[in-house]
Design an enzyme around this catalytic site. Structure first.
Site, PDB file in Angstrom:
ATOM      1  N   LEU A 174      25.575  37.153 -13.805  1.00 16.97           N
ATOM      2  CA  LEU A 174      26.749  36.485 -14.364  1.00 16.97           C
ATOM      3  C   LEU A 174      27.405  37.358 -15.419  1.00 16.97           C
ATOM      4  O   LEU A 174      28.612  37.617 -15.370  1.00 16.97           O
ATOM      5  CB  LEU A 174      26.363  35.124 -14.950  1.00 16.97           C
ATOM      6  N   TYR A 175      26.615  37.843 -16.368  1.00 14.46           N
ATOM      7  CA  TYR A 175      27.140  38.722 -17.423  1.00 14.46           C
ATOM      8  C   TYR A 175      27.795  39.965 -16.812  1.00 14.46           C
ATOM      9  O   TYR A 175      28.925  40.313 -17.152  1.00 14.46           O
ATOM     10  CB  TYR A 175      26.008  39.120 -18.363  1.00 14.46           C
ATOM     11  N   GLY A 176      27.095  40.630 -15.900  1.00  9.58           N
ATOM     12  CA  GLY A 176      27.633  41.843 -15.286  1.00  9.58           C
ATOM     13  C   GLY A 176      28.939  41.595 -14.564  1.00  9.58           C
ATOM     14  O   GLY A 176      29.868  42.399 -14.625  1.00  9.58           O
ATOM     15  N   THR A 229      31.201  39.309 -15.244  1.00  9.83           N
ATOM     16  CA  THR A 229      32.306  39.095 -16.189  1.00  9.83           C
ATOM     17  C   THR A 229      32.772  40.414 -16.785  1.00  9.83           C
ATOM     18  O   THR A 229      33.965  40.613 -17.008  1.00  9.83           O
ATOM     19  CB  THR A 229      31.911  38.139 -17.327  1.00  9.83           C
TER      20      THR A 229
END
Length: 148
Positions: free
Chosen positions: A93-95, A97
């Site tokens: 998820l972080y990657g 975004t």
């Protein structure tokens, strides 16, 4: 006015300009950083992470870049991550975004960029911070993939 909202970004741009005068440099350095396996990511975490990491910088840049273009100078720097380019477990998820922010930054280089605004992204590798503690040995394993 929620973090990552259009209103919050416009309010921040207005308050910063009122306090400091014309903004010459914008550093998009916000980051929500949830660690979770894919199947455990909640819709709220998903929405919040995209709001903070992509939506907020988008609308903050949209609020400040026209002022920079009007003056014929300015800088927009987006802090992304190496995991925007390399998939890693627990942080998809972080990657994703930060991959979105990377592409937004490239697009901004073609839109306000030609109006004498310098637009770049910086994608640091693994960094030990309180936010990355949750990665445990995963951070060390990620660091081991780099030559330096």
């Amino acid at each position: 006015m929620g973090q990552g909202s259009v209103e919050a970004a416009r309010h921040l741009a207005k308050e910063a300009t009122a306090a400091f005068g014309p903004i010459d440099i914008l550093v998009n350095n916000a980051g929500a950083f949830p660690f979770a396996p894919l199947e455990q990511v909640s819709e709220a975490d998903f929405d919040n992470t995209y709001a903070v990491n992509a939506k907020g910088p988008f609308f903050l840049t949209a609020a400040l870049a026209p002022q920079m273009a009007e003056r014929g100078s300015g800088k927009v720097i987006s802090i992304t991550t190496m995991v925007a380019h390399v998939g890693q477990p627990m942080i998809s998820l972080y990657g994703s975004t930060k991959a979105a922010l990377t592409l937004l930054t490239k697009s901004w280089a073609t839109e306000p960029g030609p109006k004498r605004i310098n637009v770049n992204a910086i994608a640091p590798g693994p960094t030990y911070t309180p936010a990355t503690k949750g990665m445990g040995e995963g951070l060390e394993q990620l660091a081991a993939t780099l030559p330096a």
